[in-house]
Design an enzyme around this catalytic site. Sequence first.
Site, PDB file in Angstrom:
ATOM      1  N   ARG A 140     -18.429  62.776   2.698  1.00  0.00           N
ATOM      2  CA  ARG A 140     -18.948  63.089   1.364  1.00  0.00           C
ATOM      3  C   ARG A 140     -18.491  62.000   0.398  1.00  0.00           C
ATOM      4  O   ARG A 140     -17.301  61.782   0.218  1.00  0.00           O
ATOM      5  CB  ARG A 140     -18.424  64.461   0.916  1.00  0.00           C
ATOM      6  CG  ARG A 140     -18.769  64.785  -0.518  1.00  0.00           C
ATOM      7  CD  ARG A 140     -18.276  66.185  -0.935  1.00  0.00           C
ATOM      8  NE  ARG A 140     -18.637  66.422  -2.313  1.00  0.00           N
ATOM      9  CZ  ARG A 140     -17.769  66.558  -3.316  1.00  0.00           C
ATOM     10  NH1 ARG A 140     -16.467  66.518  -3.099  1.00  0.00           N
ATOM     11  NH2 ARG A 140     -18.193  66.753  -4.530  1.00  0.00           N
ATOM     12  N   GLU A 150     -17.931  69.618  -9.767  1.00  0.00           N
ATOM     13  CA  GLU A 150     -17.006  70.297 -10.676  1.00  0.00           C
ATOM     14  C   GLU A 150     -17.438  70.259 -12.139  1.00  0.00           C
ATOM     15  O   GLU A 150     -16.755  69.667 -12.992  1.00  0.00           O
ATOM     16  CB  GLU A 150     -15.591  69.721 -10.524  1.00  0.00           C
ATOM     17  CG  GLU A 150     -15.053  69.817  -9.107  1.00  0.00           C
ATOM     18  CD  GLU A 150     -13.612  69.298  -8.971  1.00  0.00           C
ATOM     19  OE1 GLU A 150     -13.080  68.748  -9.937  1.00  0.00           O
ATOM     20  OE2 GLU A 150     -13.042  69.448  -7.889  1.00  0.00           O
ATOM     21  N   TYR A 195      -8.231  74.224  -4.615  1.00  0.00           N
ATOM     22  CA  TYR A 195      -6.887  73.649  -4.610  1.00  0.00           C
ATOM     23  C   TYR A 195      -5.798  74.723  -4.692  1.00  0.00           C
ATOM     24  O   TYR A 195      -4.798  74.630  -4.005  1.00  0.00           O
ATOM     25  CB  TYR A 195      -6.750  72.613  -5.737  1.00  0.00           C
ATOM     26  CG  TYR A 195      -7.524  71.347  -5.364  1.00  0.00           C
ATOM     27  CD1 TYR A 195      -6.941  70.364  -4.581  1.00  0.00           C
ATOM     28  CD2 TYR A 195      -8.865  71.198  -5.707  1.00  0.00           C
ATOM     29  CE1 TYR A 195      -7.651  69.243  -4.171  1.00  0.00           C
ATOM     30  CE2 TYR A 195      -9.589  70.081  -5.307  1.00  0.00           C
ATOM     31  CZ  TYR A 195      -8.973  69.108  -4.535  1.00  0.00           C
ATOM     32  OH  TYR A 195      -9.678  68.009  -4.111  1.00  0.00           O
ATOM     33  N   GLU A 197     -14.024  70.061  -0.962  1.00  0.00           N
ATOM     34  CA  GLU A 197     -12.730  69.385  -1.182  1.00  0.00           C
ATOM     35  C   GLU A 197     -11.603  70.379  -0.978  1.00  0.00           C
ATOM     36  O   GLU A 197     -11.665  71.516  -1.472  1.00  0.00           O
ATOM     37  CB  GLU A 197     -12.566  68.863  -2.622  1.00  0.00           C
ATOM     38  CG  GLU A 197     -13.377  67.666  -2.976  1.00  0.00           C
ATOM     39  CD  GLU A 197     -13.135  67.205  -4.417  1.00  0.00           C
ATOM     40  OE1 GLU A 197     -12.053  67.487  -4.989  1.00  0.00           O
ATOM     41  OE2 GLU A 197     -14.050  66.575  -4.958  1.00  0.00           O
ATOM     42  N   HIS A 254     -20.092  62.418  -9.930  1.00  0.00           N
ATOM     43  CA  HIS A 254     -18.667  62.740  -9.861  1.00  0.00           C
ATOM     44  C   HIS A 254     -18.009  62.058 -11.070  1.00  0.00           C
ATOM     45  O   HIS A 254     -17.217  61.137 -10.919  1.00  0.00           O
ATOM     46  CB  HIS A 254     -18.085  62.272  -8.523  1.00  0.00           C
ATOM     47  CG  HIS A 254     -16.791  62.918  -8.146  1.00  0.00           C
ATOM     48  ND1 HIS A 254     -16.594  63.592  -6.952  1.00  0.00           N
ATOM     49  CD2 HIS A 254     -15.611  62.989  -8.794  1.00  0.00           C
ATOM     50  CE1 HIS A 254     -15.358  64.035  -6.887  1.00  0.00           C
ATOM     51  NE2 HIS A 254     -14.726  63.677  -7.999  1.00  0.00           N
ATOM     52  N   ASN A 300     -14.747  73.425  -4.199  1.00  0.00           N
ATOM     53  CA  ASN A 300     -13.511  72.655  -4.161  1.00  0.00           C
ATOM     54  C   ASN A 300     -12.383  73.622  -4.463  1.00  0.00           C
ATOM     55  O   ASN A 300     -12.358  74.248  -5.533  1.00  0.00           O
ATOM     56  CB  ASN A 300     -13.526  71.525  -5.192  1.00  0.00           C
ATOM     57  CG  ASN A 300     -14.534  70.445  -4.841  1.00  0.00           C
ATOM     58  OD1 ASN A 300     -15.158  70.495  -3.775  1.00  0.00           O
ATOM     59  ND2 ASN A 300     -14.698  69.483  -5.717  1.00  0.00           N
TER      60      ASN A 300
HETATM   61  O1  IFM Z   1      -9.278  63.748  -7.383  1.00  0.00           O
HETATM   62  C1  IFM Z   1      -9.897  64.939  -7.741  1.00  0.00           C
HETATM   63  C2  IFM Z   1     -11.375  64.880  -7.482  1.00  0.00           C
HETATM   64  O2  IFM Z   1     -11.978  63.802  -8.111  1.00  0.00           O
HETATM   65  C3  IFM Z   1     -12.038  66.146  -7.979  1.00  0.00           C
HETATM   66  N1  IFM Z   1     -11.396  67.311  -7.424  1.00  0.00           N
HETATM   67  C4  IFM Z   1      -9.967  67.376  -7.511  1.00  0.00           C
HETATM   68  C5  IFM Z   1      -9.338  66.112  -6.975  1.00  0.00           C
HETATM   69  C6  IFM Z   1      -7.810  66.194  -7.065  1.00  0.00           C
HETATM   70  O3  IFM Z   1      -7.413  66.339  -8.384  1.00  0.00           O
END
Ligand code: IFM
Length: 453
Positions: free
Chosen positions: A86, A175, A306, A357, A130, A304
Amino acid sequence: MSHQPFPQPARAHLLPTDFRFGVATSAFQIEGAPTADGRTDSIWDTFCRVPGAVTGADTGEVACDHYRRMPEDVDLLADLGVDTYRFSVSWPRVQPGGRGPANAAGLDFYDRLVDRLLARGVDPWLTLYHWDLPQELEDAGGWPHRDTAHRFADYAALVFDRLGDRVRSWTTLNEPWCVAMYGYADGMHAPGRRDREAALHAVHHLLLGHGEAVRRMREQAGPDHDFGITLNLTPTLPATDSAPDVAASHRADGLGIRLYLDPLLRGAYPEDVTADLAAEGITLPVRGGDLDVIATPLDVLGINYYFSERVTAAGPPLREEGRPATGLGWPITPGGLTDLLVRLTREYPAVPLVITENGGAFPDATQADGRVCDADRVAFLAAHIDAVAEAYDRGADVRGYFVWTLLDNFEWAHGFGPTFGLVSVDRQTMARTPKESARWLRDLLRAQRRPQV
Ligand code: IFM
């Protein structure tokens, strides 16, 4: 030094054999070459010049020099054994200024990238946006301005026209929450504005641009093409059972998750959120027909993930003492990913899900023999792949998982400090060194692909 066995995701065998594994990057974070072949400034080039905006005054001028080292980088990722890469296209590289015809020289770069990926047996997964808006479009009002949505759809059609014959997987935006809130409300990201109303107008125009772009690309597409959007979803839990904490968590869920998912998948903004905004004096700039465009059917929803967080009514999200956290202080909460995937499958109309992600910034230790040891990253990835497999086992329609990220890169306002990569990049020489996590992932994928007996 002795080699400890790496942790393994115990439930990975539950994932189907056609489950996609990939790595993800983005243009501004790795490419460099800001003026090559006709590229002009994006908002991030401008933002990096603002004193104090980026830690260490780091910039994307060189980044990982990927624009020149692309063939080497494709070889690196292909050697990992991933089936998908990606990447994102730089809008000001392929349509400088954000209007008018395509810049053929800029598109040539992505053409070569796609061909090289296919030659190495890796499926290209293209993200159109992005975060690197052409500066001229920001000068004309940026995402809070409706015209930017139309400009984005034109740009999408240009890129699709050139690469749609070989790229099957298309993501419009990465995002939109970050684009709107960090970029226009908090000012932490480009373009650095601090205007909450403008940020919420940006949300609507981002979603509108997404829907228009999908419609424009579908006019030229065949049955094999997949279109989607990637959202960063941060689940919230109330810190306590108290009514104020429960309400605060619900509000955070509304602004962070439902404000995006509801219009995209149900064709309506959540009423509790629009009522809260109205109480602040903010109305989303919705015109007749917009919600139909935004709810244009998706083939895939990118997520995404985290971390998840605990919310209190009293202040910012709780950082619980003693809880494991990444180098950026983000809590490590793989169970939140399982719950999120199961929730999406239960609460929303059916759409295939892909984790576009997931990864962690950890300080890496280079050994005397040159190995880059990143056991924390391995443990993080193993736990999250396991969490995805558990969600799959519980009925979530999850089809893929992409590691963020291939290379240590430009981590936006943090500069080059936090390292998320499977491969380290020497900031002086640009030499690439696969970390232990890269070896671990390659071995995992080999085992995953081995026929079950
Ligand atoms: O680096 C970023 C990415 O560009 C977008 N998602 C989160 C990642 C980590 O912060």
